[in-house]
Write a protein that holds these residues in place. Structure first.
Motif, PDB file in Angstrom:
ATOM      1  N   GLU A 161      26.352   4.176   4.335  1.00  0.00           N
ATOM      2  CA  GLU A 161      26.156   2.966   5.131  1.00  0.00           C
ATOM      3  C   GLU A 161      25.821   3.237   6.588  1.00  0.00           C
ATOM      4  O   GLU A 161      25.338   2.336   7.290  1.00  0.00           O
ATOM      5  CB  GLU A 161      27.417   2.101   5.046  1.00  0.00           C
ATOM      6  N   LEU A 162      26.117   4.429   7.096  1.00  0.00           N
ATOM      7  CA  LEU A 162      25.767   4.730   8.486  1.00  0.00           C
ATOM      8  C   LEU A 162      24.267   4.552   8.670  1.00  0.00           C
ATOM      9  O   LEU A 162      23.470   5.059   7.872  1.00  0.00           O
ATOM     10  CB  LEU A 162      26.193   6.145   8.848  1.00  0.00           C
ATOM     11  N   THR A 163      23.872   3.838   9.707  1.00  0.00           N
ATOM     12  CA  THR A 163      22.459   3.526   9.917  1.00  0.00           C
ATOM     13  C   THR A 163      21.898   4.246  11.139  1.00  0.00           C
ATOM     14  O   THR A 163      22.619   4.528  12.101  1.00  0.00           O
ATOM     15  CB  THR A 163      22.247   2.013  10.094  1.00  0.00           C
ATOM     16  N   ALA A 164      20.621   4.526  11.079  1.00  0.00           N
ATOM     17  CA  ALA A 164      19.857   5.053  12.211  1.00  0.00           C
ATOM     18  C   ALA A 164      18.531   4.300  12.202  1.00  0.00           C
ATOM     19  O   ALA A 164      17.533   4.764  11.649  1.00  0.00           O
ATOM     20  CB  ALA A 164      19.651   6.554  12.078  1.00  0.00           C
ATOM     21  N   LEU A 165      18.534   3.135  12.817  1.00  0.00           N
ATOM     22  CA  LEU A 165      17.383   2.228  12.773  1.00  0.00           C
ATOM     23  C   LEU A 165      16.644   2.217  14.103  1.00  0.00           C
ATOM     24  O   LEU A 165      17.250   2.465  15.163  1.00  0.00           O
ATOM     25  CB  LEU A 165      17.869   0.818  12.428  1.00  0.00           C
ATOM     26  N   ALA A 194      21.760   9.551   7.123  1.00  0.00           N
ATOM     27  CA  ALA A 194      21.811   8.176   7.611  1.00  0.00           C
ATOM     28  C   ALA A 194      20.826   7.291   6.882  1.00  0.00           C
ATOM     29  O   ALA A 194      19.767   7.735   6.411  1.00  0.00           O
ATOM     30  CB  ALA A 194      21.505   8.141   9.112  1.00  0.00           C
ATOM     31  N   ARG A 195      21.164   6.005   6.826  1.00  0.00           N
ATOM     32  CA  ARG A 195      20.251   4.992   6.291  1.00  0.00           C
ATOM     33  C   ARG A 195      19.255   4.631   7.386  1.00  0.00           C
ATOM     34  O   ARG A 195      19.636   4.136   8.444  1.00  0.00           O
ATOM     35  CB  ARG A 195      21.030   3.760   5.836  1.00  0.00           C
ATOM     36  N   THR A 196      17.984   4.892   7.132  1.00  0.00           N
ATOM     37  CA  THR A 196      16.940   4.597   8.119  1.00  0.00           C
ATOM     38  C   THR A 196      16.070   3.410   7.710  1.00  0.00           C
ATOM     39  O   THR A 196      15.107   3.085   8.398  1.00  0.00           O
ATOM     40  CB  THR A 196      16.050   5.836   8.345  1.00  0.00           C
ATOM     41  N   ASP A 197      16.429   2.803   6.601  1.00  0.00           N
ATOM     42  CA  ASP A 197      15.717   1.612   6.121  1.00  0.00           C
ATOM     43  C   ASP A 197      16.726   0.774   5.352  1.00  0.00           C
ATOM     44  O   ASP A 197      17.453   1.298   4.497  1.00  0.00           O
ATOM     45  CB  ASP A 197      14.546   2.021   5.222  1.00  0.00           C
ATOM     46  N   LEU A 198      16.785  -0.524   5.638  1.00  0.00           N
ATOM     47  CA  LEU A 198      17.753  -1.389   4.978  1.00  0.00           C
ATOM     48  C   LEU A 198      17.326  -1.802   3.583  1.00  0.00           C
ATOM     49  O   LEU A 198      18.117  -2.402   2.838  1.00  0.00           O
ATOM     50  CB  LEU A 198      17.999  -2.639   5.835  1.00  0.00           C
ATOM     51  N   HIS A 205      16.987   6.606   3.027  1.00  0.00           N
ATOM     52  CA  HIS A 205      17.849   7.495   3.807  1.00  0.00           C
ATOM     53  C   HIS A 205      17.058   8.696   4.326  1.00  0.00           C
ATOM     54  O   HIS A 205      16.097   9.139   3.710  1.00  0.00           O
ATOM     55  CB  HIS A 205      19.021   7.984   2.968  1.00  0.00           C
ATOM     56  N   SER A 206      17.502   9.184   5.466  1.00  0.00           N
ATOM     57  CA  SER A 206      16.895  10.356   6.088  1.00  0.00           C
ATOM     58  C   SER A 206      18.001  11.255   6.615  1.00  0.00           C
ATOM     59  O   SER A 206      19.171  10.873   6.688  1.00  0.00           O
ATOM     60  CB  SER A 206      15.959   9.953   7.243  1.00  0.00           C
ATOM     61  N   GLN A 207      17.604  12.451   7.005  1.00  0.00           N
ATOM     62  CA  GLN A 207      18.526  13.364   7.676  1.00  0.00           C
ATOM     63  C   GLN A 207      18.079  13.532   9.118  1.00  0.00           C
ATOM     64  O   GLN A 207      16.892  13.623   9.408  1.00  0.00           O
ATOM     65  CB  GLN A 207      18.559  14.712   6.959  1.00  0.00           C
ATOM     66  N   LEU A 208      19.070  13.573  10.014  1.00  0.00           N
ATOM     67  CA  LEU A 208      18.790  13.711  11.443  1.00  0.00           C
ATOM     68  C   LEU A 208      19.460  14.975  11.964  1.00  0.00           C
ATOM     69  O   LEU A 208      20.599  15.296  11.586  1.00  0.00           O
ATOM     70  CB  LEU A 208      19.327  12.507  12.226  1.00  0.00           C
ATOM     71  N   LEU A 209      18.772  15.674  12.828  1.00  0.00           N
ATOM     72  CA  LEU A 209      19.326  16.849  13.485  1.00  0.00           C
ATOM     73  C   LEU A 209      19.759  16.420  14.885  1.00  0.00           C
ATOM     74  O   LEU A 209      18.920  16.250  15.778  1.00  0.00           O
ATOM     75  CB  LEU A 209      18.273  17.957  13.547  1.00  0.00           C
TER      76      LEU A 209
END
Length: 592
Positions: A161-165, A194-198, A205-209
């Motif tokens: 559920e963590l988002t990065a929008l 993180a969820r990058t699209d609702l 989901h994507s991964q962020l560094l």
């Protein structure tokens, strides 16, 4: 069957020499690390057993151990050679990390394994700049944390559920929390899932560094540490993000590929972590053996009793079995990269269960002595607690079974039922022989219905003769029969039997598949052993013992090893213990 075909005979001597050279190079780093660790039994050793137990009882990392690993440059073994590190092969990495796990599993997980789990995602999917940046940080001694887990969803990270929008200025705004993640408070870099699209679906989901020092003050809050029964010293924390802005170029790979990248990177970590944990069983077995040899009972020692020797031999055979299976799987990551996912899931569902069972059985050998707090018992008690997370940490057994189940029918049709399917290259079964570099970009989400390890079993059994060793040949053909029966049942599975709601019987098929693959690894290693092999590794009794243990774990029987197999194993166990050698297939010097 003959060990080498006639066409290979002229090259045998050169191949053996090349393999020995590679084996020596592989062992050098582990040997150097063992020398730094010193004698675990020395009470004055700051990284000895007494200090390991003391740190565990305080619930802290072994500080002197972390300093030692930093000075050794352990992080270099997580960085590919092409980026300036020392990560050449997956099995070599396991060899080095196993030396750490033999000394203290919490140190191995808390200092090294967490960083490795984060890094492989970047090696698999990051762009050139991201890979270079992380390599530079790790080579400078910094840590990385792999933040997938949210308590509400467990290992089902696709529901994270963590988002990065996207925010108004084009940067990504992170909101939400991650929990029970190793080294979050100490890591300089966080690999964040993180969820990058609702929108629903697998591309949301994507991964962020994330640079832990980069976000604005107040946008990150560290949560209280989570207390655990095992791995007490590993700092398992949580983190909460509130409108935390990070540049959009922090996405690893393309947006929406987070699940795919995770599944690809798991193929390395699901082999590596059980491989490291073999070091835990090594020390548990060594500790139990010392205790049994030193304890007087019935006018002799505990090891004078046939039952005690049988328990120790079973545990030794289980250690060798686990190591053989995961070694072949690790080498297959180089020689059959696209199929690594099947072998990773099979190893992770099979090996931790074997390791846990062996440690528990050794605790029974210790009897009432196990509950005492004197002598070596506190160390064994710690190891018994520490082995438990190996079964569910990082990925649960059920999640690995699910990954296998979805691929069963296609594999049965495309590989097991087709005599033209390809087998693994011979070098996969020859530890120490040079391997091609690990092509991270060839890691695939599914194996495409191909299983060259099982085909190696079928081809090897077909070429075997009873003249070499009738019992081994008969066992090989029995496992081929198991594969044939499995293929028939797998081909009949309906679509409703392939997902998480599948009936228990369907999941049971994956246990059978894993057992067949373990037997394939043991037999392939035996059939393709270098010509001129002597001693314990060339003893057919060793192979028969490992195959017997697979049958026990598969539930085909409940018998301990017969004396004809148990006694040679016990004798080798004592020999290695007295010589200060590891109990795995590497058989290296050990101070643990």
């Amino acid at each position: 069957m003959t060990v080498d075909s006639p066409a290979q005979t002229a090259q045998t001597a050169q191949t053996a020499q090349t393999a020995q050279t590679a084996q020596t190079a592989r062992a050098s780093d582990a040997d150097a690390l063992e020398k730094l660790f010193g004698d675990a039994g020395d009470p004055a050793n700051p990284v000895g057993a007494a200090e390991v137990v003391s740190a565990d009882e305080r619930g802290t990392m072994l500080a002197a151990g972390e300093e030692l690993l930093h000075g050794f440059g352990l992080n270099a073994h997580f960085v590919p050679e092409s980026l300036g590190g020392r990560f050449g092969s997956l099995r070599d990495l396991i060899t080095v990390m196993r030396a750490v796990y033999r000394r203290d599993p919490a140190l191995g997980l808390g200092y090294g394994a967490g960083t490795f789990m984060a890094a492989v995602n970047v090696w698999a999917a990051g762009d050139g700049q991201q890979r270079a940046e992380l390599a530079r940080r790790l080579l400078a001694g910094e840590r990385a944390a792999c933040a997938y887990h949210e308590l509400a969803h467990g290992n089902d990270f696709s529901r994270a559920e963590l988002t990065a929008l996207p925010g108004p200025d084009g940067r990504l705004m992170i909101n939400g929390r991650k929990e029970v993640v190793a080294n979050l408070r100490r890591a300089e870099t966080i690999l964040l899932f993180a969820r990058t699209d609702l929108a629903p679906g697998s591309r949301s989901h994507s991964q962020l560094l994330v640079d832990a020092a980069g976000p604005a003050p107040g946008s990150i809050r560290h949560l209280e540490r989570y207390e655990t029964t095992g791995m007490r010293g590993v700092p398992l924390g949580g983190i909460e993000f509130t409108d935390c802005a990070v540049p959009a170029d922090r996405v690893v790979g393309s947006p929406g590929q987070g699940v795919e990248t995770a599944l690809r990177s798991f193929q390395l970590s699901r082999i590596a972590l059980p491989g490291m944990t073999v070091g835990l069983l090594d020390t548990a077995l060594r500790t139990a053996l010392r205790g049994a040899r030193g304890r007087r009972l019935y006018s002799g020692t505990v090891t004078d009793l046939p039952l005690s020797r049988s328990i120790l031999a079973d545990a030794f055979a289980d250690l060798l079995l686990a190591d053989t299976f995961l070694t072949v799987a690790a080498r297959a990551c180089h020689t059959a990269t696209a199929q690594a996912g099947v072998y990773a899931s099979a190893v992770k569902s099979f090996v931790p269960k074997v390791l846990m069972g062996a440690v528990y059985r050794l605790s029974e050998l210790l009897g009432s002595q196990f509950y005492l707090r004197g002598g070596e018992q506190p160390l064994f008690q710690k190891l018994l607690r520490d082995v438990q997370p190996s079964a569910f940490g990082h990925a649960s057994r059920v999640s690995c079974q699910s990954a296998l189940l979805s691929q069963l029918p296609l594999t049965a049709r495309r590989t097991w039922l087709r005599p033209t399917a390809a087998a693994l290259p011979v070098e996969t079964f020859r530890p120490g022989q040079p391997l091609p570099a690990l092509p991270f970009d060839r890691l695939a989400v599914t194996a495409g219905g191909r299983d060259p390890l099982a085909r190696s079993l079928v081809e090897g059994a077909g070429a075997a003769t009873t003249g070499e060793d009738g019992a081994i040949t008969a066992a090989a053909r029995m496992w081929c029969g198991e594969l044939s029966g499995l293929a028939t049942e797998a081909a009949a599975l309906g679509h409703d039997s392939l997902g998480p709601a599948a009936p228990p019987a369907a999941f049971g098929l994956t246990d059978r598949w894993a057992a067949v693959l373990a037997a394939s690894a043991v037999l392939g290693t035996w059939w393709h052993r270098p010509a001129g092999s002597t001693g314990f590794d060339a003893d057919p009794a060793r192979v028969r013992a490992l195959l017997h243990r697979i049958g026990a774990h598969r539930g085909l029987h409940r018998d301990p090893l017969p004396p004809a197999l148990a006694e040679p194993l016990f004798a080798e166990l004592v020999r290695r213990s007295d010589a200060g050698l590891t109990f795995d297939n590497d058989c290296l010097p050990s101070g643990a």
